[in-house]
Design a protein around this motif. Structure first.
Motif, PDB file in Angstrom:
ATOM      1  N   UNK A   1      24.231  -1.201 -68.105  1.00 25.04           N
ATOM      2  CA  UNK A   1      23.601  -0.008 -67.543  1.00 25.04           C
ATOM      3  C   UNK A   1      22.197   0.180 -68.116  1.00 25.04           C
ATOM      4  N   UNK A   2      22.053  -0.036 -69.422  1.00 22.19           N
ATOM      5  CA  UNK A   2      20.746   0.119 -70.052  1.00 22.19           C
ATOM      6  C   UNK A   2      19.752  -0.878 -69.475  1.00 22.19           C
ATOM      7  N   UNK A   3      20.178  -2.120 -69.301  1.00 27.32           N
ATOM      8  CA  UNK A   3      19.289  -3.130 -68.724  1.00 27.32           C
ATOM      9  C   UNK A   3      18.793  -2.707 -67.350  1.00 27.32           C
ATOM     10  N   UNK A   4      19.708  -2.271 -66.511  1.00 27.00           N
ATOM     11  CA  UNK A   4      19.344  -1.878 -65.150  1.00 27.00           C
ATOM     12  C   UNK A   4      18.339  -0.731 -65.158  1.00 27.00           C
ATOM     13  N   UNK A   5      18.582   0.259 -66.004  1.00 28.25           N
ATOM     14  CA  UNK A   5      17.694   1.425 -66.047  1.00 28.25           C
ATOM     15  C   UNK A   5      16.367   1.115 -66.719  1.00 28.25           C
TER      16      UNK A   5
ATOM     17  N   UNK B   1      11.587   2.191 -70.470  1.00 25.90           N
ATOM     18  CA  UNK B   1      12.343   2.587 -71.663  1.00 25.90           C
ATOM     19  C   UNK B   1      12.192   4.066 -71.964  1.00 25.90           C
ATOM     20  N   UNK B   2      10.959   4.549 -71.965  1.00 27.47           N
ATOM     21  CA  UNK B   2      10.704   5.927 -72.371  1.00 27.47           C
ATOM     22  C   UNK B   2      11.302   6.949 -71.409  1.00 27.47           C
ATOM     23  N   UNK B   3      11.330   6.621 -70.131  1.00 26.35           N
ATOM     24  CA  UNK B   3      11.798   7.582 -69.133  1.00 26.35           C
ATOM     25  C   UNK B   3      13.318   7.696 -69.100  1.00 26.35           C
ATOM     26  N   UNK B   4      13.995   6.725 -69.669  1.00 25.36           N
ATOM     27  CA  UNK B   4      15.457   6.702 -69.582  1.00 25.36           C
ATOM     28  C   UNK B   4      16.066   7.284 -70.853  1.00 25.36           C
ATOM     29  N   UNK B   5      16.880   8.315 -70.681  1.00 24.62           N
ATOM     30  CA  UNK B   5      17.545   8.926 -71.829  1.00 24.62           C
ATOM     31  C   UNK B   5      18.954   8.382 -72.008  1.00 24.62           C
ATOM     32  N   UNK B   6      19.543   8.673 -73.146  1.00 23.04           N
ATOM     33  CA  UNK B   6      20.891   8.196 -73.440  1.00 23.04           C
ATOM     34  C   UNK B   6      21.901   8.774 -72.446  1.00 23.04           C
ATOM     35  N   UNK B   7      21.677  10.024 -72.017  1.00 22.96           N
ATOM     36  CA  UNK B   7      22.604  10.630 -71.066  1.00 22.96           C
ATOM     37  C   UNK B   7      22.618   9.860 -69.745  1.00 22.96           C
ATOM     38  N   UNK B   8      21.433   9.445 -69.288  1.00 20.70           N
ATOM     39  CA  UNK B   8      21.360   8.676 -68.036  1.00 20.70           C
ATOM     40  C   UNK B   8      22.087   7.346 -68.172  1.00 20.70           C
ATOM     41  N   UNK B   9      21.957   6.710 -69.326  1.00 17.26           N
ATOM     42  CA  UNK B   9      22.663   5.449 -69.571  1.00 17.26           C
ATOM     43  C   UNK B   9      24.168   5.681 -69.569  1.00 17.26           C
ATOM     44  N   UNK B  10      24.591   6.768 -70.205  1.00 18.41           N
ATOM     45  CA  UNK B  10      26.019   7.087 -70.251  1.00 18.41           C
ATOM     46  C   UNK B  10      26.583   7.288 -68.847  1.00 18.41           C
ATOM     47  N   UNK B  11      25.830   8.003 -68.023  1.00 16.10           N
ATOM     48  CA  UNK B  11      26.305   8.259 -66.662  1.00 16.10           C
ATOM     49  C   UNK B  11      26.380   6.968 -65.863  1.00 16.10           C
ATOM     50  N   UNK B  12      25.368   6.099 -65.998  1.00 21.99           N
ATOM     51  CA  UNK B  12      25.378   4.834 -65.267  1.00 21.99           C
ATOM     52  C   UNK B  12      26.512   3.931 -65.756  1.00 21.99           C
ATOM     53  N   UNK B  13      26.816   3.993 -67.032  1.00 21.12           N
ATOM     54  CA  UNK B  13      27.886   3.161 -67.606  1.00 21.12           C
ATOM     55  C   UNK B  13      29.259   3.800 -67.461  1.00 21.12           C
ATOM     56  N   UNK B  14      29.296   4.990 -66.904  1.00 24.63           N
ATOM     57  CA  UNK B  14      30.540   5.732 -66.740  1.00 24.63           C
ATOM     58  C   UNK B  14      31.247   5.926 -68.085  1.00 24.63           C
ATOM     59  N   UNK B  15      30.446   6.406 -69.040  1.00 23.02           N
ATOM     60  CA  UNK B  15      30.978   6.685 -70.363  1.00 23.02           C
ATOM     61  C   UNK B  15      30.307   7.952 -70.898  1.00 23.02           C
ATOM     62  N   UNK B  16      30.319   8.153 -72.197  1.00 24.44           N
ATOM     63  CA  UNK B  16      29.731   9.343 -72.794  1.00 24.44           C
ATOM     64  C   UNK B  16      28.661   8.967 -73.804  1.00 24.44           C
ATOM     65  N   UNK B  17      27.809   9.926 -74.122  1.00 22.97           N
ATOM     66  CA  UNK B  17      26.802   9.690 -75.156  1.00 22.97           C
ATOM     67  C   UNK B  17      27.465   9.363 -76.486  1.00 22.97           C
ATOM     68  N   UNK B  18      28.556  10.046 -76.777  1.00 27.12           N
ATOM     69  CA  UNK B  18      29.260   9.799 -78.036  1.00 27.12           C
ATOM     70  C   UNK B  18      29.715   8.341 -78.098  1.00 27.12           C
ATOM     71  N   UNK B  19      30.203   7.819 -76.972  1.00 24.87           N
ATOM     72  CA  UNK B  19      30.655   6.424 -76.944  1.00 24.87           C
ATOM     73  C   UNK B  19      29.492   5.470 -77.184  1.00 24.87           C
ATOM     74  N   UNK B  20      28.340   5.789 -76.621  1.00 24.92           N
ATOM     75  CA  UNK B  20      27.167   4.941 -76.837  1.00 24.92           C
ATOM     76  C   UNK B  20      26.814   4.898 -78.312  1.00 24.92           C
ATOM     77  N   UNK B  21      26.813   6.065 -78.952  1.00 22.56           N
ATOM     78  CA  UNK B  21      26.438   6.120 -80.366  1.00 22.56           C
ATOM     79  C   UNK B  21      27.494   5.494 -81.282  1.00 22.56           C
ATOM     80  N   UNK B  22      28.704   5.293 -80.768  1.00 21.41           N
ATOM     81  CA  UNK B  22      29.691   4.544 -81.548  1.00 21.41           C
ATOM     82  C   UNK B  22      29.321   3.060 -81.614  1.00 21.41           C
TER      83      UNK B  22
END
Length: 208
Positions: A23-27, A33-54
């Protein structure tokens, strides 16, 4: 040097870490890089911000890991060239140039991930910048080594000229200033190798 060499094709089901990177690659490629936030990555990956930070301590760490994967694709191009043309460094150089030439159509749509990332990350201490610089240094060393194995009289100069052409072709393709960039790229690289060989009086062809 950059190209459209990518990770294996996306699949419907990926483990969480790979799904986040996908998801991060696609976005990052489509929006920057600067325009894409962690929340947007989480939504595209169908997960949560907490999961990303794990999996990734910071967004910067995620960016660096993405670029590490991209760099590995390009280094793999050297390995394939060596495996396909054993003992023929001239052919290996041309195979690398062909790898870049064949990837130029993708560059015209998305741009080179390294060039784009450097433009967005001016701080050289950023972990992603360090990944890029280490990759470029390793790439240069390998290209210089191939030029030396090919018997060219000034391997560093030859490698520099080839690098300028490869990277310039990517920028020119991205901004649309040069047509038939792939064909022109191959002819120029062949000319560079041939000219340097002529300078040392070698009778070998560029693919020896």
């Amino acid at each position: 040097m950059a190209s459209t060499g990518r990770r294996p094709s996306r699949v419907a089901k990926l483990p969480p870490r790979e799904r986040i990177l996908d998801a991060a690659e696609e976005l990052f490629q489509s929006e920057g890089i600067r325009r894409v936030g962690v929340q947007a990555i989480a939504e595209r990956a169908e997960t949560t911000k907490m999961a990303i930070y794990r999996h990734f301590e910071t967004k910067d760490a995620l960016v660096a890991e993405w670029l590490r994967i991209v760099a590995a694709d390009y280094q793999a191009a050297f390995d394939r060239a060596e495996a396909e043309h054993p003992g023929r460094p001239g052919d290996q150089i041309l195979a690398l140039a062909r790898f870049i030439a064949e990837g130029l159509p993708g560059i015209s749509h998305r741009g080179c991930p390294f060039i784009n990332s450097i433009a967005e990350l001016p701080d050289r201490s950023h972990p992603a910048r360090q990944v890029i610089e280490e990759h470029k240094a390793r790439q240069t060393r390998r290209l210089v080594g191939l030029c030396a194995e090919a018997g060219l009289p000034d391997p560093e100069q030859t490698a520099a000229e080839i690098t300028f052409v490869l990277e310039g072709a990517q920028v020119s393709t991205q901004n649309g200033s040069i047509d038939q960039a792939g064909d022109r790229l191959m002819r120029i690289v062949e000319g560079i190798i041939g000219r340097h060989r002529s300078a040392c009086g070698s009778s070998r062809t560029p693919t020896d």
